[in-house]
Design a protein around this motif. Structure first.
Motif, PDB file in Angstrom:
ATOM      1  N   THR A  82       0.806  -1.221   0.000  1.00 35.22           N
ATOM      2  CA  THR A  82       0.000   0.000   0.000  1.00 35.22           C
ATOM      3  C   THR A  82       0.840   1.273   0.000  1.00 35.22           C
ATOM      4  O   THR A  82       0.286   2.368   0.101  1.00 35.22           O
ATOM      5  CB  THR A  82      -0.940   0.021   1.222  1.00 35.22           C
ATOM      6  OG1 THR A  82      -0.154  -0.028   2.419  1.00 35.22           O
ATOM      7  CG2 THR A  82      -1.894  -1.157   1.202  1.00 35.22           C
ATOM      8  N   SER A  83       2.141   1.143  -0.106  1.00 34.71           N
ATOM      9  CA  SER A  83       3.003   2.324  -0.049  1.00 34.71           C
ATOM     10  C   SER A  83       2.755   3.266  -1.221  1.00 34.71           C
ATOM     11  O   SER A  83       2.620   2.836  -2.366  1.00 34.71           O
ATOM     12  CB  SER A  83       4.475   1.894  -0.049  1.00 34.71           C
ATOM     13  OG  SER A  83       5.318   3.021  -0.216  1.00 34.71           O
ATOM     14  N   CYS A  84       2.709   4.549  -0.937  1.00 34.12           N
ATOM     15  CA  CYS A  84       2.575   5.572  -1.979  1.00 34.12           C
ATOM     16  C   CYS A  84       3.938   6.098  -2.410  1.00 34.12           C
ATOM     17  O   CYS A  84       4.014   7.037  -3.204  1.00 34.12           O
ATOM     18  CB  CYS A  84       1.722   6.734  -1.471  1.00 34.12           C
ATOM     19  SG  CYS A  84       0.012   6.286  -1.134  1.00 34.12           S
ATOM     20  N   ALA A  85       5.015   5.534  -1.878  1.00 34.27           N
ATOM     21  CA  ALA A  85       6.358   6.053  -2.142  1.00 34.27           C
ATOM     22  C   ALA A  85       7.322   4.952  -2.565  1.00 34.27           C
ATOM     23  O   ALA A  85       8.498   5.013  -2.258  1.00 34.27           O
ATOM     24  CB  ALA A  85       6.885   6.775  -0.910  1.00 34.27           C
ATOM     25  N   ARG A  86       6.818   3.909  -3.222  1.00 35.68           N
ATOM     26  CA  ARG A  86       7.574   2.781  -3.771  1.00 35.68           C
ATOM     27  C   ARG A  86       8.402   2.021  -2.734  1.00 35.68           C
ATOM     28  O   ARG A  86       9.405   1.400  -3.049  1.00 35.68           O
ATOM     29  CB  ARG A  86       8.442   3.211  -4.961  1.00 35.68           C
ATOM     30  CG  ARG A  86       9.594   4.143  -4.680  1.00 35.68           C
ATOM     31  CD  ARG A  86      10.638   4.076  -5.794  1.00 35.68           C
ATOM     32  NE  ARG A  86      11.417   2.850  -5.735  1.00 35.68           N
ATOM     33  CZ  ARG A  86      12.418   2.558  -6.562  1.00 35.68           C
ATOM     34  NH1 ARG A  86      12.717   3.391  -7.544  1.00 35.68           N
ATOM     35  NH2 ARG A  86      13.101   1.443  -6.444  1.00 35.68           N
ATOM     36  N   ASN A  87       7.958   2.036  -1.486  1.00 38.72           N
ATOM     37  CA  ASN A  87       8.684   1.313  -0.438  1.00 38.72           C
ATOM     38  C   ASN A  87       8.547  -0.199  -0.563  1.00 38.72           C
ATOM     39  O   ASN A  87       9.346  -0.937   0.020  1.00 38.72           O
ATOM     40  CB  ASN A  87       8.172   1.740   0.943  1.00 38.72           C
ATOM     41  CG  ASN A  87       8.480   3.189   1.249  1.00 38.72           C
ATOM     42  OD1 ASN A  87       9.464   3.732   0.770  1.00 38.72           O
ATOM     43  ND2 ASN A  87       7.631   3.829   2.035  1.00 38.72           N
ATOM     44  N   ASN A 154       7.177   2.348   7.525  1.00 42.48           N
ATOM     45  CA  ASN A 154       6.803   3.678   7.037  1.00 42.48           C
ATOM     46  C   ASN A 154       6.456   4.639   8.164  1.00 42.48           C
ATOM     47  O   ASN A 154       6.151   5.803   7.917  1.00 42.48           O
ATOM     48  CB  ASN A 154       5.610   3.539   6.086  1.00 42.48           C
ATOM     49  CG  ASN A 154       5.361   4.775   5.269  1.00 42.48           C
ATOM     50  OD1 ASN A 154       6.280   5.337   4.693  1.00 42.48           O
ATOM     51  ND2 ASN A 154       4.113   5.214   5.222  1.00 42.48           N
ATOM     52  N   ASN A 155       6.460   4.138   9.399  1.00 44.40           N
ATOM     53  CA  ASN A 155       6.016   4.924  10.555  1.00 44.40           C
ATOM     54  C   ASN A 155       4.645   5.532  10.294  1.00 44.40           C
ATOM     55  O   ASN A 155       4.444   6.738  10.407  1.00 44.40           O
ATOM     56  CB  ASN A 155       7.020   6.018  10.914  1.00 44.40           C
ATOM     57  CG  ASN A 155       6.764   6.584  12.302  1.00 44.40           C
ATOM     58  OD1 ASN A 155       6.216   5.909  13.162  1.00 44.40           O
ATOM     59  ND2 ASN A 155       7.162   7.817  12.522  1.00 44.40           N
ATOM     60  N   ARG A 166       2.020   8.008  16.367  1.00 45.37           N
ATOM     61  CA  ARG A 166       2.432   7.292  15.165  1.00 45.37           C
ATOM     62  C   ARG A 166       2.744   5.842  15.524  1.00 45.37           C
ATOM     63  O   ARG A 166       2.718   5.456  16.688  1.00 45.37           O
ATOM     64  CB  ARG A 166       3.671   7.965  14.582  1.00 45.37           C
ATOM     65  CG  ARG A 166       3.511   9.461  14.328  1.00 45.37           C
ATOM     66  CD  ARG A 166       4.838  10.174  14.422  1.00 45.37           C
ATOM     67  NE  ARG A 166       5.389  10.073  15.775  1.00 45.37           N
ATOM     68  CZ  ARG A 166       6.593  10.522  16.112  1.00 45.37           C
ATOM     69  NH1 ARG A 166       7.371  11.082  15.212  1.00 45.37           N
ATOM     70  NH2 ARG A 166       7.020  10.392  17.354  1.00 45.37           N
ATOM     71  N   THR A 167       3.065   5.064  14.504  1.00 43.07           N
ATOM     72  CA  THR A 167       3.410   3.671  14.771  1.00 43.07           C
ATOM     73  C   THR A 167       4.589   3.579  15.734  1.00 43.07           C
ATOM     74  O   THR A 167       4.600   2.739  16.644  1.00 43.07           O
ATOM     75  CB  THR A 167       3.749   2.947  13.450  1.00 43.07           C
ATOM     76  OG1 THR A 167       2.604   2.975  12.596  1.00 43.07           O
ATOM     77  CG2 THR A 167       4.137   1.500  13.698  1.00 43.07           C
ATOM     78  N   ALA A 168       5.586   4.443  15.563  1.00 36.31           N
ATOM     79  CA  ALA A 168       6.762   4.415  16.438  1.00 36.31           C
ATOM     80  C   ALA A 168       6.395   4.647  17.901  1.00 36.31           C
ATOM     81  O   ALA A 168       7.087   4.161  18.799  1.00 36.31           O
ATOM     82  CB  ALA A 168       7.776   5.472  15.991  1.00 36.31           C
ATOM     83  N   GLY A 218       7.183  16.889  13.460  1.00 35.13           N
ATOM     84  CA  GLY A 218       6.544  15.768  14.130  1.00 35.13           C
ATOM     85  C   GLY A 218       6.877  14.382  13.642  1.00 35.13           C
ATOM     86  O   GLY A 218       6.864  13.434  14.413  1.00 35.13           O
ATOM     87  N   ARG A 219       7.128  14.218  12.352  1.00 40.13           N
ATOM     88  CA  ARG A 219       7.276  12.854  11.830  1.00 40.13           C
ATOM     89  C   ARG A 219       8.671  12.647  11.260  1.00 40.13           C
ATOM     90  O   ARG A 219       8.864  12.037  10.209  1.00 40.13           O
ATOM     91  CB  ARG A 219       6.228  12.596  10.750  1.00 40.13           C
ATOM     92  CG  ARG A 219       5.903  11.123  10.585  1.00 40.13           C
ATOM     93  CD  ARG A 219       4.769  10.919   9.622  1.00 40.13           C
ATOM     94  NE  ARG A 219       4.645   9.519   9.257  1.00 40.13           N
ATOM     95  CZ  ARG A 219       4.206   9.093   8.107  1.00 40.13           C
ATOM     96  NH1 ARG A 219       3.851   9.961   7.182  1.00 40.13           N
ATOM     97  NH2 ARG A 219       4.135   7.810   7.847  1.00 40.13           N
ATOM     98  N   GLN A 220       9.674  13.139  11.945  1.00 40.12           N
ATOM     99  CA  GLN A 220      11.054  13.031  11.485  1.00 40.12           C
ATOM    100  C   GLN A 220      11.645  11.671  11.844  1.00 40.12           C
ATOM    101  O   GLN A 220      12.600  11.563  12.573  1.00 40.12           O
ATOM    102  CB  GLN A 220      11.895  14.157  12.093  1.00 40.12           C
ATOM    103  CG  GLN A 220      13.251  14.341  11.424  1.00 40.12           C
ATOM    104  CD  GLN A 220      13.966  15.559  11.961  1.00 40.12           C
ATOM    105  OE1 GLN A 220      13.385  16.375  12.655  1.00 40.12           O
ATOM    106  NE2 GLN A 220      15.225  15.684  11.621  1.00 40.12           N
ATOM    107  N   ILE A 221      11.014  10.635  11.319  1.00 41.33           N
ATOM    108  CA  ILE A 221      11.451   9.275  11.616  1.00 41.33           C
ATOM    109  C   ILE A 221      10.799   8.329  10.623  1.00 41.33           C
ATOM    110  O   ILE A 221       9.735   8.590  10.107  1.00 41.33           O
ATOM    111  CB  ILE A 221      11.044   8.861  13.054  1.00 41.33           C
ATOM    112  CG1 ILE A 221      11.567   7.468  13.398  1.00 41.33           C
ATOM    113  CG2 ILE A 221       9.546   8.905  13.236  1.00 41.33           C
ATOM    114  CD1 ILE A 221      11.292   7.066  14.837  1.00 41.33           C
ATOM    115  N   SER A 222      11.480   7.247  10.319  1.00 39.44           N
ATOM    116  CA  SER A 222      10.839   6.149   9.582  1.00 39.44           C
ATOM    117  C   SER A 222      11.441   4.861  10.109  1.00 39.44           C
ATOM    118  O   SER A 222      12.371   4.867  10.897  1.00 39.44           O
ATOM    119  CB  SER A 222      11.066   6.266   8.076  1.00 39.44           C
ATOM    120  OG  SER A 222      12.428   6.151   7.756  1.00 39.44           O
ATOM    121  N   GLY A 223      10.894   3.700   9.686  1.00 35.95           N
ATOM    122  CA  GLY A 223      11.329   2.429  10.235  1.00 35.95           C
ATOM    123  C   GLY A 223      12.743   2.092   9.843  1.00 35.95           C
ATOM    124  O   GLY A 223      13.308   2.668   8.936  1.00 35.95           O
TER     125      GLY A 223
END
Length: 223
Positions: A82-87, A154-155, A166-168, A218-223
């Motif tokens: 479901t990623s919108c950013a080709r993850n 994707n956090n 968030r997920t994190a 706020g969302r300066q993180i990803s998995g």
């Protein structure tokens, strides 16, 4: 002159396929159909993999990563796509956790926690947790399709992210397999510095940047 023969993108591909088919209990698929189905996600990109792996259990995933590493084949982990950013797409090997590794292992109302495999669909976890008056905080619009593993990568957050985080903010600990085949279990807090090899030195060497730049939005993180 004859045109040059088409070069294999990964020279060790045939050997890797043979080894995987002999070693894995899950699905090893290099058909044009499987490759096409896993060549796109919810983004506008398209990247066709060479191998699609659907591990039946964690040992399958470990073996697949080891084989890929030995033969120089890049890996992309995939959940619901479901990623919108080709993850969820990439060349080489796709490891799709949504087919088999989708068990909710336990739900503990006392500690208000759940143990799940990476391919668990978010809406399935919400339904299982609801009788205990619990929910997993984030709720992206793809809740009926996205997996917990993909949300961690994707956090993900969703419209209730401001209320529930968030997920994190909702993951207490993770056990994950690195690209080099190491298995690491770590949670939040100072203990993670020693659980993840090299993390303590990284933090120490970059303390000034982490203190001044990290967390500015706020969302300066990803998995």
């Amino acid at each position: 002159m004859r045109p040059a023969a088409h070069a294999e993108p990964f020279p060790g591909l045939d050997a890797a396929l043979k080894e995987l088919r002999c070693s894995l209990e899950g699905i090893v698929d290099s058909s044009s159909l499987a490759r096409a189905l896993h060549s796109s996600d919810a983004s506008n990109y398209r990247v066709t993999p060479e191998i699609v792996i659907m591990p039946r259990h964690r040992d399958d995933a470990i073996t697949a990563v080891t084989v890929a590493q030995n033969h120089g084949i890049p890996i992309t982990a995939r959940g619901g796509g479901t990623s919108c950013a080709r993850n969820a797409i990439g060349p080489g090997m796709i490891i799709d956790f949504s087919r088999f590794m989708s068990r909710i292992i336990s739900i503990d109302p006392a500690s208000r926690s759940a143990v799940v495999e990476p391919g668990v669909i978010l809406s399935d976890l919400q339904k299982a947790a609801a009788p205990y008056g619990m929910r997993f905080g984030p709720d992206p619009s793809t809740a009926t399709r996205c997996t917990i593993g993909g949300m961690i990568g994707n956090n993900a957050c969703g419209p209730h992210g401001l209320s529930y985080g968030r997920t994190a903010d909702n993951v207490r600990s993770m056990t994950w397999l690195t690209g080099t085949g190491e298995i690491i279990t770590a949670g939040a807090g100072p203990e993670a510095l020693d659980a993840v090899p090299g993390l303590r030195n990284f933090v120490s060497e970059n303390m000034a940047v982490l203190r001044t730049d990290f967390g500015r939005f706020g969302r300066q993180i990803s998995g």
